[in-house]
Design a protein around this motif. Structure first.
Motif, PDB file in Angstrom:
ATOM      1  N   UNK A 160      88.896 -82.831 -70.556  1.00 33.89           N
ATOM      2  CA  UNK A 160      89.669 -83.372 -71.338  1.00 33.89           C
ATOM      3  C   UNK A 160      90.030 -84.496 -71.933  1.00 33.89           C
ATOM      4  N   UNK A 161      89.501 -86.378 -71.822  1.00 41.25           N
ATOM      5  CA  UNK A 161      89.781 -87.225 -72.426  1.00 41.25           C
ATOM      6  C   UNK A 161      88.428 -86.751 -73.042  1.00 41.25           C
ATOM      7  N   UNK A 162      87.008 -86.365 -73.371  1.00 43.28           N
ATOM      8  CA  UNK A 162      86.589 -86.756 -74.155  1.00 43.28           C
ATOM      9  C   UNK A 162      86.106 -85.244 -74.946  1.00 43.28           C
ATOM     10  N   UNK A 163      87.139 -84.569 -74.926  1.00 37.94           N
ATOM     11  CA  UNK A 163      87.495 -83.574 -75.850  1.00 37.94           C
ATOM     12  C   UNK A 163      88.998 -83.613 -76.623  1.00 37.94           C
ATOM     13  N   UNK A 164      90.123 -84.064 -75.878  1.00 39.05           N
ATOM     14  CA  UNK A 164      91.422 -84.189 -76.859  1.00 39.05           C
ATOM     15  C   UNK A 164      92.018 -83.510 -76.211  1.00 39.05           C
ATOM     16  N   UNK A 165      91.558 -81.770 -76.024  1.00 38.26           N
ATOM     17  CA  UNK A 165      92.039 -80.326 -76.157  1.00 38.26           C
ATOM     18  C   UNK A 165      93.091 -80.951 -75.978  1.00 38.26           C
ATOM     19  N   UNK A 166      94.033 -79.488 -75.417  1.00 34.88           N
ATOM     20  CA  UNK A 166      95.010 -79.427 -76.154  1.00 34.88           C
ATOM     21  C   UNK A 166      95.503 -78.385 -74.371  1.00 34.88           C
ATOM     22  N   UNK A 167      94.462 -77.506 -74.459  1.00 39.89           N
ATOM     23  CA  UNK A 167      94.242 -76.625 -74.073  1.00 39.89           C
ATOM     24  C   UNK A 167      92.834 -75.881 -73.426  1.00 39.89           C
ATOM     25  N   UNK A 168      92.679 -75.327 -73.015  1.00 40.37           N
ATOM     26  CA  UNK A 168      91.169 -74.752 -71.831  1.00 40.37           C
ATOM     27  C   UNK A 168      91.588 -73.354 -71.449  1.00 40.37           C
ATOM     28  N   UNK A 169      90.783 -72.753 -71.407  1.00 42.88           N
ATOM     29  CA  UNK A 169      90.524 -71.074 -71.702  1.00 42.88           C
ATOM     30  C   UNK A 169      89.614 -71.307 -70.556  1.00 42.88           C
ATOM     31  N   UNK A 170      89.498 -70.546 -69.636  1.00 45.00           N
ATOM     32  CA  UNK A 170      89.362 -70.125 -68.499  1.00 45.00           C
ATOM     33  C   UNK A 170      88.722 -68.956 -68.019  1.00 45.00           C
ATOM     34  N   UNK A 171      87.073 -68.753 -67.641  1.00 44.79           N
ATOM     35  CA  UNK A 171      86.642 -67.567 -67.961  1.00 44.79           C
ATOM     36  C   UNK A 171      85.519 -67.574 -65.956  1.00 44.79           C
ATOM     37  N   UNK A 172      86.389 -66.990 -65.819  1.00 43.31           N
ATOM     38  CA  UNK A 172      86.558 -66.511 -64.203  1.00 43.31           C
ATOM     39  C   UNK A 172      84.973 -65.662 -63.892  1.00 43.31           C
TER      40      UNK A 172
END
Length: 86
Positions: free
Chosen positions: A47-59
């Motif tokens: 999150x720090x590296x990308x500054x993303x405000x959302x994560x999409x998880x694939x399981x």
């Protein structure tokens, strides 16, 4: 292939191409493997590296109970990171 996640195999070496193996290796640099603490640290770094405000998880986990358990762990991680950010 669309549909259910296939069961695990002993080795992918005879199944995928070199390009597919390279693609997976690149993708897995972001995989969360290990304890909750180490996975949470990896997510925080991401999150720090990308500054993303959302994560999409694939399981792509074949066993439904294990997939649901992984989702529970992700939810706990999300809640812990939110508490730290507050």
């Amino acid at each position: 292939t669309p549909g259910r996640t296939p069961p695990p195999v002993e080795s992918m070496d005879a199944i995928w191409t070199a390009a597919e193996a390279e693609s997976i290796a690149h993708t897995f640099q972001y995989a969360l493997v290990g304890s909750g603490k180490s996975a949470a640290a990896k997510v925080a770094d991401f999150l720090a590296m990308t500054q993303a405000d959302e994560i999409i998880a694939s399981l792509p986990v074949h066993d439904t109970a294990r997939r649901l358990h992984a989702l529970d762990l992700l939810a706990e991680m999300r809640d812990g990171l939110a508490r730290k950010a507050a």
